[in-house]
Design an enzyme around this catalytic site. Structure first.
Site, PDB file in Angstrom:
ATOM      1  N   TYR A 280      -1.006  -0.304  10.381  1.00  0.00           N
ATOM      2  CA  TYR A 280      -1.268  -0.750   9.012  1.00  0.00           C
ATOM      3  C   TYR A 280      -0.138  -0.305   8.081  1.00  0.00           C
ATOM      4  O   TYR A 280       0.387  -1.098   7.302  1.00  0.00           O
ATOM      5  CB  TYR A 280      -2.598  -0.178   8.534  1.00  0.00           C
ATOM      6  CG  TYR A 280      -2.914  -0.486   7.088  1.00  0.00           C
ATOM      7  CD1 TYR A 280      -3.309  -1.761   6.693  1.00  0.00           C
ATOM      8  CD2 TYR A 280      -2.825   0.504   6.108  1.00  0.00           C
ATOM      9  CE1 TYR A 280      -3.605  -2.042   5.371  1.00  0.00           C
ATOM     10  CE2 TYR A 280      -3.113   0.233   4.786  1.00  0.00           C
ATOM     11  CZ  TYR A 280      -3.502  -1.044   4.419  1.00  0.00           C
ATOM     12  OH  TYR A 280      -3.783  -1.318   3.110  1.00  0.00           O
TER      13      TYR A 280
ATOM     14  N   SER B 258       0.848  -1.187   0.000  1.00  0.00           N
ATOM     15  CA  SER B 258       0.000   0.000   0.000  1.00  0.00           C
ATOM     16  C   SER B 258       0.883   1.237   0.000  1.00  0.00           C
ATOM     17  O   SER B 258       1.983   1.232   0.568  1.00  0.00           O
ATOM     18  CB  SER B 258      -0.896   0.026   1.241  1.00  0.00           C
ATOM     19  OG  SER B 258      -1.562   1.281   1.363  1.00  0.00           O
TER      20      SER B 258
END
Length: 269
Positions: free
Chosen positions: A153, A140
């Site tokens: 995350y 990501s």
């Protein structure tokens, strides 16, 4: 690697994983679909067999559970037809770091890092021995940006990028291609599960557009593919700066600014 090699895809019941399954089925690859939701996997498998005429196996598994993870690892080690791993399964958590429970943090780290590394480790020796194959790890852009505020995350996705780059250096000379794909916000169920209303996000990419772009990068054998990045020179510049940094951090002495006698200070209330 032949076009008939089987692709094992984690997180394959929906979103990015399901779209990868459709795209590789169109290319004539057999599939092994891994996710927790067996009903969804069965429905997807039936559709893909009917539409594309490919072999599709379903392997229900929760990759945060040691026994389930071990079963997927065993399949990757033992099934010589599997020539590609799409490490897509992942999760995100909304909220600040201090508001997250230790259990939630542990589960996120287990799924987003431990499972990714262990599955790659399960298939890599066989692919290296065969001199062909591919590992695709879905990261990501958050892994590049602590400013986005998703500390745990983002840290797990930074791990995915680093792991992918390291594996690429090690495995590409052996004929194994490793790709890291870094999406920005993509229209999937991840956000709802994380407690985020996707409609509040300013820019959200369609999942089909994301995967199609990632596959263009795959076909070009890019080591890192960032579909939302408009100016590829930005990434190249970052990589060049990182390489230049390496030449200055391999030193036997501390930098000049740290030389001298350290002084102690007393905090005042």
């Amino acid at each position: 690697m032949t076009q008939q090699s089987t692709v094992l895809i984690t997180g394959a019941s929906t979103g990015i994983g399901a779209t990868y399954a459709d795209r590789f089925a169109r290319r004539g690859h057999g599939l092994v679909l891994v996710a927790r939701d067996k009903a969804r996997l069965d429905a997807s498998a039936s559709h893909l067999r009917q539409v594309h005429g490919v072999q599709v196996d379903v392997l229900p598994a929760d990759l945060t559970q040691p026994g389930d993870l071990a079963r997927v690892e065993q399949r990757l080690r033992d099934d010589a037809t599997i020539g590609m791993l799409i490490n897509n399964a992942g999760a995100a958590h909304a909220g600040s770091f201090v508001s997250q429970t230790p259990e939630a943090v542990a589960q996120l780290v287990t799924l987003n890092t431990t499972a990714v590394a262990r599955l790659a480790a399960a298939i890599a020796p066989r692919l290296a021995k065969d001199g062909q194959g591919a590992i695709v790890n879905i990261g990501s852009v958050v892994g590049l940006a602590p400013e986005f505020g998703m500390s745990v995350y983002g840290a797990t996705k930074a791990f995915v990028l680093f792991l992918s780059q390291g594996l690429s250096l090690e495995l590409s000379p052996k004929g194994v291609y490793v790709q890291a794909v870094l999406p920005a916000a993509t229209r999937t169920e991840l956000w709802g599960r994380a407690g985020v209303d996707i409609n509040t996000l300013p820019e959200v990419m369609d999942v089909g557009e994301l995967v199609d772009a990632a596959l263009i990068g795959f076909d070009r054998r890019e080591r890192v593919t960032i579909p939302p990045l408009q100016d590829a020179g930005r990434w190249e510049g970052l990589e060049n700066a990182r390489q230049a940094l390496l030449g200055q951090i391999q030193q036997s002495r501390v930098a000049e600014r740290y030389r001298g006698v350290a002084t102690s200070s007393t905090a005042q209330s």
